[in-house]
Write an enzyme that holds these catalytic residues in place. Structure first.
Site: not given
Ligand code: NAD
Length: 369
Positions: A155, A205, A237, A261, A265
């Site tokens: 980001y 990852k 994942d 992020d 959620d």
């Protein structure tokens, strides 16, 4: 007996300076209820709070022509802590990206060095059954803390537009983390775990990304300083899947900006209502900005029906992490739990309960304090 002046100094009441960024939509109404509860808590626990208001988001655009005026940053820096309602709304949706209210959010994180985002996913006992996950999986219990890196990674990395080898338009973003950036967020996670169930799951990852391999190596190095904490690693994942398969396996999850992020959620949805979840964004030291995870809910603003509990619970996090008032934080969380046994705003209403307005909800929490 101590001479009077020494004695008086000894019992001098602690005074905290809090900047309020009420923001847009339901922001002002929910922050007002959180202030009500904080004032009541201060009376009960023997400290005082001084408030200063500043503008951020759409209200700042209207008043000062920009979403994050320098004056707001200065006021926040001069305070012990910041409480934010929410920003944004349809009125400002057509402005260019860097002029929109939400640009204020990214801006303030950078300006105040808020590198660690803490999001607890907790189900209050009276709301058990509200989770979209089956009861037998949740087991009536959920208490996960997601620690998300907030000022680095993709980001904040370089990005741009280019031309692909076949001549078609293309675009690129970059994920980069330095060892000190990973170390400091890992330390936050381990410190939090020491105060909880002493388990950390680091999410990356590393089977694909070089930045994730450095992330994993660095987290393992930091873990040597916390021998009591059990560390495990999951690919992002797999973590997304495990959160719905068996969320109770998690205590603290630490991860990068983008993975955090998305996972936070997902975890908040598992906990049920969006109007119930608080968050903290911490800088080095004790300074922090506290806010509900939901947005400015323009669809219900001004109707007195919004749920102020996420903001009230954000105040509890502020007391715990920035102001060293852990007992006062526990008292607010207990009062919220008691309130929920009888009183509900429309978003969490259930049969047999008493439906209350935003401000009545604040009053009821104060009574249970
Ligand atoms: P939202 O969270 O504002 O609302 C989603 C839904 O949840 C709406 O139906 C809303 O009525 C409901 N809701 C949210 N908070 C509630 C509460 N406390 N009590 C009862 N119901 C509640 O998300 P959105 O609609 O996608 O976004 C609205 C605006 O908020 C947008 O401008 C968005 O950019 C902004 N936003 C701001 C923040 C922030 O300030 N941190 C975060 C997310 C979205």
């Amino acid at each position: 007996m101590l001479p009077y002046f020494e004695y008086a100094d000894d019992i001098k009441m602690k005074n905290y300076k809090i900047t309020l960024l009420k923001g847009d939509g339901i922001g002002p109404e929910i922050v007002d209820e959180a202030v009500k509860v904080l004032n009541k808590t201060a009376d009960k626990f023997g400290f005082s709070v001084e408030y200063d208001e500043a503008l951020m988001g759409g209200c700042a655009i209207d008043a000062a022509g920009e979403p994050l005026p320098q004056e707001t940053i200065d006021k926040c820096k001069a305070s012990d802590s910041v409480l934010l309602g929410a920003v944004g709304g349809p009125k400002w949706d057509n402005l260019p990206g860097d002029k929109r209210p939400e640009a204020g959010l990214l801006g303030i994180r950078g300006a105040l060095g808020l590198f660690a985002n803490l999001r607890p996913s907790v189900i209050f006992e009276p709301l058990q059954g509200d989770s979209p996950i089956k009861d037998e999986i949740i087991g009536g219990q959920l208490d996960i803390l997601i620690v998300r890196e907030l000022t680095g990674g993709i980001y904040f990395g370089k990005r741009g537009r280019t031309t692909a080898e076949d001549g078609s338009p293309a675009a690129w973003d970059t994920e980069m983390y330095s060892v000190p950036e990973i170390e400091r967020i890992a330390r936050v996670a381990f410190e939090m775990a020491m105060k909880r169930d002493k388990r950390v799951t680091s999410v990356d990852k590393a089977n694909v990304l070089e930045s994730s391999r450095l992330w994993r190596e660095t987290v393992i190095k930091v873990s040597k300083d916390y021998p009591e904490v059990e560390l495990n690693h999951l690919y992002v994942d797999n973590c997304a899947m495990q959160l719905v398969r068996n969320p109770r396996q998690f205590d603290v999850i630490v991860t990068s900006n983008i993975f955090g992020d998305i996972l936070s959620d997902e975890a908040s949805m598992i906990a049920g209502s969006i109007g119930m979840l608080a968050s903290a964004s911490l800088a080095e030291g004790k300074f922090g900005l506290y806010e509900p995870i939901h947005g400015s809910a323009p669809d219900i603003a001004g109707q007195g029906i919004s749920n102020p509990l996420a903001t009230i619970l954000s105040v509890a996090m502020m007391l715990r992490y920035s102001l060293d008032q852990g007992e006062a934080a526990d008292a607010i969380e207990n009062a919220v739990n008691e309130t929920l046994k009888k009183y509900r705003t429309p978003d969490i209403y259930a049969e047999g309960m008493t439906k209350v307005s935003t401000s009545e909800m604040g009053d009821r929490v104060c009574e249970f304090l």
